[in-house]
Scaffold this active site. Sequence first.
Site, PDB file in Angstrom:
ATOM      1  N   THR A   1       0.836  -1.207   0.000  1.00 16.66           N
ATOM      2  CA  THR A   1       0.000   0.000   0.000  1.00 16.66           C
ATOM      3  C   THR A   1       0.867   1.252   0.000  1.00 16.66           C
ATOM      4  OG1 THR A   1      -1.788  -1.165   1.117  1.00 16.66           O
ATOM      5  CG2 THR A   1      -1.832   1.241   1.221  1.00 16.66           C
ATOM      6  N   CYS A   2       1.959   1.216   0.724  1.00 23.58           N
ATOM      7  CA  CYS A   2       2.846   2.379   0.812  1.00 23.58           C
ATOM      8  C   CYS A   2       3.427   2.735  -0.553  1.00 23.58           C
ATOM      9  CB  CYS A   2       3.971   2.102   1.808  1.00 23.58           C
ATOM     10  SG  CYS A   2       3.397   1.617   3.444  1.00 23.58           S
ATOM     11  N   SER A   3       3.814   1.714  -1.321  1.00 24.82           N
ATOM     12  CA  SER A   3       4.472   1.938  -2.609  1.00 24.82           C
ATOM     13  C   SER A   3       3.509   2.127  -3.767  1.00 24.82           C
ATOM     14  CB  SER A   3       5.399   0.758  -2.928  1.00 24.82           C
ATOM     15  OG  SER A   3       6.491   0.743  -2.042  1.00 24.82           O
TER      16      SER A   3
END
Length: 160
Positions: free
Chosen positions: A48-50
Site C-alpha cells: 500500500t505504501c508503494s
Amino acid sequence: MAIAIGEKLPQATLVKATEAGPDQVTTNDFFAGRRVALFSVPGAFTPTCSVKHLPGFIERADEILSKGIDEVACTAVNDAFVLAAWSKANEADGRVTMLADGNGEFARAIGLDTDSSAYGMGQRGQRYAMIVNDGVVEQLHVEAPGEFKVSSADYLVDKL
C-alpha cells in the site's frame, strides 16, 4: 497516548535522506516556522505504501504546496538508506522529503507506533497524515488498522 491536535511535537532526531547521504535533523529545527504536510507509512517498499500512499503525495505535491504548505515529508521506521532508495525508485526527490525514524523513537514519542511483529516487521509507525504548523499539530488523520482512507494525499488536499 497519541499526540493530539494543538499539541507540540516532541523533540526527536530524524535522519533526512539526501543525495549526499544521511543528515540528522531535529523535529524542532525541521518544523520550526513552517507548515509541513507529514505522512507516515509502515514501511518503504511495502504494497500500500508503494502503490498508493507515496505515489499520491508525489502526484499531488504541487497542489499541496499551493495550499500554504512549505514542504511535504514522509516518515517511516526504516533507515535513511532504505528511504533514499525508495525515494529514488519512485522519483520522489524534490517532491517528498524522506525522514527516517530508524529506531522508531519519533513514532513512540508521538504515540503512533504499532507492533507489526505478526507480519515479520517488528515495531513500526502507524499510517497517518498530519499538518504541522511551526511544530504544532494542526491536523491529524490516523488510519484504522489495515485501512487507507484518511491519510491519503487526496483526503489531505480536501482538508486544506
